[in-house]
Design an enzyme around this catalytic site. Structure first.
Site, PDB file in Angstrom:
ATOM      1  N   ASP A 240      77.877 -71.862 104.978  1.00  0.00           N
ATOM      2  CA  ASP A 240      77.750 -70.522 104.412  1.00  0.00           C
ATOM      3  C   ASP A 240      76.397 -70.379 103.724  1.00  0.00           C
ATOM      4  O   ASP A 240      76.088 -71.110 102.778  1.00  0.00           O
ATOM      5  CB  ASP A 240      78.888 -70.249 103.423  1.00  0.00           C
ATOM      6  CG  ASP A 240      79.038 -68.762 103.143  1.00  0.00           C
ATOM      7  OD1 ASP A 240      78.560 -67.942 103.958  1.00  0.00           O
ATOM      8  OD2 ASP A 240      79.627 -68.406 102.102  1.00  0.00           O
TER       9      ASP A 240
ATOM     10  N   HIS B  10      72.864 -59.470  96.461  1.00  0.00           N
ATOM     11  CA  HIS B  10      74.019 -60.197  95.930  1.00  0.00           C
ATOM     12  C   HIS B  10      73.549 -61.356  95.046  1.00  0.00           C
ATOM     13  O   HIS B  10      74.040 -61.544  93.926  1.00  0.00           O
ATOM     14  CB  HIS B  10      74.876 -60.724  97.087  1.00  0.00           C
ATOM     15  CG  HIS B  10      75.974 -61.665  96.654  1.00  0.00           C
ATOM     16  ND1 HIS B  10      77.141 -61.229  96.062  1.00  0.00           N
ATOM     17  CD2 HIS B  10      76.069 -63.026  96.718  1.00  0.00           C
ATOM     18  CE1 HIS B  10      77.913 -62.271  95.785  1.00  0.00           C
ATOM     19  NE2 HIS B  10      77.287 -63.373  96.174  1.00  0.00           N
TER      20      HIS B  10
ATOM     21  N   GLU C 180      84.113 -61.700  99.662  1.00  0.00           N
ATOM     22  CA  GLU C 180      82.670 -61.604  99.909  1.00  0.00           C
ATOM     23  C   GLU C 180      82.463 -61.074 101.320  1.00  0.00           C
ATOM     24  O   GLU C 180      82.938 -61.673 102.298  1.00  0.00           O
ATOM     25  CB  GLU C 180      81.987 -62.973  99.740  1.00  0.00           C
ATOM     26  CG  GLU C 180      81.959 -63.433  98.286  1.00  0.00           C
ATOM     27  CD  GLU C 180      81.020 -64.608  98.039  1.00  0.00           C
ATOM     28  OE1 GLU C 180      80.698 -65.335  99.008  1.00  0.00           O
ATOM     29  OE2 GLU C 180      80.608 -64.800  96.876  1.00  0.00           O
TER      30      GLU C 180
ATOM     31  N   GLU D  98      80.624 -60.677 104.539  1.00  0.00           N
ATOM     32  CA  GLU D  98      79.588 -61.444 105.235  1.00  0.00           C
ATOM     33  C   GLU D  98      79.675 -61.211 106.741  1.00  0.00           C
ATOM     34  O   GLU D  98      80.707 -60.818 107.273  1.00  0.00           O
ATOM     35  CB  GLU D  98      79.752 -62.953 104.979  1.00  0.00           C
ATOM     36  CG  GLU D  98      79.743 -63.328 103.508  1.00  0.00           C
ATOM     37  CD  GLU D  98      79.520 -64.819 103.266  1.00  0.00           C
ATOM     38  OE1 GLU D  98      78.982 -65.494 104.171  1.00  0.00           O
ATOM     39  OE2 GLU D  98      79.898 -65.292 102.183  1.00  0.00           O
TER      40      GLU D  98
ATOM     41  N   ASP E  19      84.503 -64.535 102.803  1.00  0.00           N
ATOM     42  CA  ASP E  19      84.472 -65.794 102.057  1.00  0.00           C
ATOM     43  C   ASP E  19      85.215 -65.570 100.737  1.00  0.00           C
ATOM     44  O   ASP E  19      84.612 -65.347  99.691  1.00  0.00           O
ATOM     45  CB  ASP E  19      83.003 -66.194 101.818  1.00  0.00           C
ATOM     46  CG  ASP E  19      82.879 -67.447 100.960  1.00  0.00           C
ATOM     47  OD1 ASP E  19      83.835 -68.237 100.919  1.00  0.00           O
ATOM     48  OD2 ASP E  19      81.815 -67.611 100.336  1.00  0.00           O
TER      49      ASP E  19
ATOM     50  N   ARG F 183      86.506 -66.766  91.381  1.00  0.00           N
ATOM     51  CA  ARG F 183      85.326 -66.797  90.501  1.00  0.00           C
ATOM     52  C   ARG F 183      85.525 -67.669  89.268  1.00  0.00           C
ATOM     53  O   ARG F 183      84.555 -68.250  88.757  1.00  0.00           O
ATOM     54  CB  ARG F 183      84.956 -65.375  90.060  1.00  0.00           C
ATOM     55  CG  ARG F 183      84.676 -64.409  91.197  1.00  0.00           C
ATOM     56  CD  ARG F 183      83.439 -64.802  91.972  1.00  0.00           C
ATOM     57  NE  ARG F 183      83.165 -63.847  93.050  1.00  0.00           N
ATOM     58  CZ  ARG F 183      82.378 -64.105  94.084  1.00  0.00           C
ATOM     59  NH1 ARG F 183      81.774 -65.289  94.186  1.00  0.00           N
ATOM     60  NH2 ARG F 183      82.179 -63.208  95.023  1.00  0.00           N
TER      61      ARG F 183
ATOM     62  N   GLN G 291      85.123 -71.151  90.398  1.00  0.00           N
ATOM     63  CA  GLN G 291      83.723 -71.322  90.801  1.00  0.00           C
ATOM     64  C   GLN G 291      82.813 -71.539  89.587  1.00  0.00           C
ATOM     65  O   GLN G 291      81.969 -72.443  89.578  1.00  0.00           O
ATOM     66  CB  GLN G 291      83.274 -70.081  91.586  1.00  0.00           C
ATOM     67  CG  GLN G 291      81.899 -70.183  92.220  1.00  0.00           C
ATOM     68  CD  GLN G 291      81.544 -68.908  93.002  1.00  0.00           C
ATOM     69  OE1 GLN G 291      82.361 -67.997  93.143  1.00  0.00           O
ATOM     70  NE2 GLN G 291      80.335 -68.850  93.516  1.00  0.00           N
TER      71      GLN G 291
ATOM     72  N   LYS H 203      86.170 -71.900  97.080  1.00  0.00           N
ATOM     73  CA  LYS H 203      85.918 -71.251  98.364  1.00  0.00           C
ATOM     74  C   LYS H 203      86.780 -71.830  99.487  1.00  0.00           C
ATOM     75  O   LYS H 203      87.047 -71.149 100.478  1.00  0.00           O
ATOM     76  CB  LYS H 203      84.447 -71.457  98.763  1.00  0.00           C
ATOM     77  CG  LYS H 203      83.435 -71.013  97.728  1.00  0.00           C
ATOM     78  CD  LYS H 203      83.199 -69.537  97.810  1.00  0.00           C
ATOM     79  CE  LYS H 203      81.941 -69.147  97.045  1.00  0.00           C
ATOM     80  NZ  LYS H 203      81.578 -67.757  97.290  1.00  0.00           N
TER      81      LYS H 203
ATOM     82  N   THR I 296      88.956 -68.943 104.494  1.00  0.00           N
ATOM     83  CA  THR I 296      87.884 -68.053 104.939  1.00  0.00           C
ATOM     84  C   THR I 296      88.450 -67.274 106.114  1.00  0.00           C
ATOM     85  O   THR I 296      89.049 -67.867 107.014  1.00  0.00           O
ATOM     86  CB  THR I 296      86.651 -68.853 105.407  1.00  0.00           C
ATOM     87  OG1 THR I 296      86.231 -69.707 104.343  1.00  0.00           O
ATOM     88  CG2 THR I 296      85.509 -67.931 105.799  1.00  0.00           C
TER      89      THR I 296
ATOM     90  N   GLU J 260      80.410 -58.102  91.706  1.00  0.00           N
ATOM     91  CA  GLU J 260      79.286 -57.185  91.505  1.00  0.00           C
ATOM     92  C   GLU J 260      79.776 -55.791  91.111  1.00  0.00           C
ATOM     93  O   GLU J 260      79.248 -55.175  90.184  1.00  0.00           O
ATOM     94  CB  GLU J 260      78.453 -57.093  92.789  1.00  0.00           C
ATOM     95  CG  GLU J 260      77.767 -58.398  93.156  1.00  0.00           C
ATOM     96  CD  GLU J 260      77.242 -58.378  94.582  1.00  0.00           C
ATOM     97  OE1 GLU J 260      77.968 -58.823  95.491  1.00  0.00           O
ATOM     98  OE2 GLU J 260      76.104 -57.912  94.778  1.00  0.00           O
TER      99      GLU J 260
END
Ligand code: CA
Length: 432
Positions: free
Chosen positions: A131, A138, A203, A205, A237, A241, A244, A257, A261, A378
């Site tokens: 990844d 971002h 996420e 992607e 993904d 948080r 993380q 993560k 996925t 975000e």
């Protein structure tokens, strides 16, 4: 070369009902995937309008180029993606002929299934998954939450940042998204604790499916790196948080993560996307030029993609009230700071071998405006500004029952729009 040819003609039509007006799968797309009906064996397939066409049966009946028959009898696309690109193109051309010339309809119709009857499966046996982190907005938005003065680290504009992901937990759209358990230490707590993630996020992607193989020790020059991507998908993904933030230093993402996925099931080929290649946007004044091993004039001129991606949220309450999913954001894929070819050239620069069916993620794609942010971290500014939904609910992070759906459409004047089909997952199902 991904040449534009008769299969991209916007005037071309298929005899399959409703295919010509289909938002994702007109005959100009012809993506590849793996499908099954009921308890029967899976088969390699293409999508045409609201139908799924059995490529395994077509090949067995001698209706496709003979060298393709053994790879189309497999239950994954790795064999096809181990062949030269000319074979992938021959398959596309063969399918285009069968689906546009009406005289083939009587032969082909028995091999069509309504899409609603089909289950779609992971299209590759994924050996490795990487990844990247090429979404500069971002990276800036997330970096600002941790380091307001220096959101982007010194290396970002020089080296395509990535980590090695977990191939075993990649699943296809529709797979349940269990809320992961893990260790975290909230800002308010002195000691870490173990429990369900309270800051579960998505996420947005793009995924790149690798074709061909470079031997270990052999790097792929930037001028050839784009050819190593045979297909594209959407990729979510999923990210915890809170886990993380506690685990990521000093080696990067791990359990935050690797629990899941999600990818979209249809592989939109490099050939289908040929008309939608655009120039990589010029870097802002003052940014460093890519080092020579990452710079190729043709890649800069046509290495980006004219894709529009959208994120939708459907909550349990919204579904109960029969409200449509709410669009959280929309962004174009040219917001990536590095091209897909630059990611391949970089990953192989040390001699690392990429194999057919390997998966690369682009990194979260966000634009400069809030309406184009590709994650809740975000959109809610790290959980400090709840996002208000039209029905009165609010979200900082995902709640159980929330369903996230990504879509992507390739759009360009003078060409028929093609789409990726949805990439969806609903939180809180099938796990703790
Ligand atoms: Ca990511």
């Amino acid at each position: 070369m991904n040449a534009i040819d008769h299969t991209h003609d916007p005037e071309a039509g298929s005899w399959v009902p409703e295919a010509d007006g289909h938002p994702d799968f007109p005959v100009q797309n012809l993506p590849f995937g793996l499908a099954s009906v009921g308890k029967e064996d899976p088969f390699l397939a293409t999508a045409i309008g609201d139908y799924v066409l059995d490529l395994t049966a077509l090949a067995a009946a001698g209706l496709l180029p003979a060298p393709l028959e053994p790879v189309l009898a497999q239950h994954h696309l790795n064999g096809l993606f181990a062949l030269p690109a000319t074979m992938r193109r021959a398959l596309r051309h063969g399918l285009f002929e069968l689906l546009t010339a009406r005289e083939h309809a009587p032969t082909v119709i028995p091999m069509l299934q309504p899409a609603g009857l089909c289950h779609l499966h992971l299209p590759f046996r994924i050996g490795d998954y990487t990844d990247f982190y090429a979404g500069i907005h971002h990276a800036t938005n997330i970096g600002r939450q941790f380091r307001p003065a220096t959101p982007l680290l010194d290396n970002y504009k020089h080296v395509p940042i990535a980590y090695h992901g977990r191939a075993s937990s990649v699943r296809v759209s529709g797979h349940p998204v269990p809320r992961p358990q893990g260790q975290s230490r909230p800002a308010s707590a002195a000691e870490p604790s173990f429990g369900p993630s309270r800051r579960l996020d998505y996420e947005l992607e793009l995924g790149f499916w690798i074709t061909g193989e470079n031997r270990l020790g052999e790097s792929v020059p930037i001028a050839e790196a784009g050819e190593r991507i045979g297909g594209f998908c959407l990729l979510n993904d999923w990210s915890a948080r809170d886990l993380q933030a506690w685990e990521y230093q000093p080696l990067g993402p791990f359990l935050a993560k690797s629990f899941l996925t999600t990818v979209s099931p249809w592989v939109v080929t490099a050939e289908a996307l040929a008309p939608f290649r655009i120039a990589q946007p010029a870097r802002p004044a003052g940014d460093p030029a890519p080092l020579p091993y990452l710079r190729d004039e043709r890649d800069q001129a046509e290495g980006a993609l004219a894709l529009r991606l959208e994120v939708f949220l459907s909550t349990e309450r919204m579904r109960f009230a029969r409200h449509e999913p709410h669009r959280l954001s929309a962004v174009t894929a040219d917001q990536l700071y590095w091209t897909p070819a630059q990611m391949v050239a970089h990953q192989t620069a040390n001699g690392c071998n990429l194999r057919p069916g390997d998966l690369l993620g682009s990194g979260t794609i966000s634009g400069p405006a809030r309406s184009s942010f590709g994650s809740l971290a975000e959109l809610s500014n790290g959980g400090s500004q709840p996002l208000l939904l039209p029905d009165g609910e609010s979200r900082c992070f995902l709640q159980d029952g929330d369903e996230i759906t990504f879509t992507a459409r390739a759009e360009r004047t003078g060409y028929r729009t093609i789409g990726f089909g949805p990439c969806s997952g609903r939180v809180g199902e099938g796990g703790s």
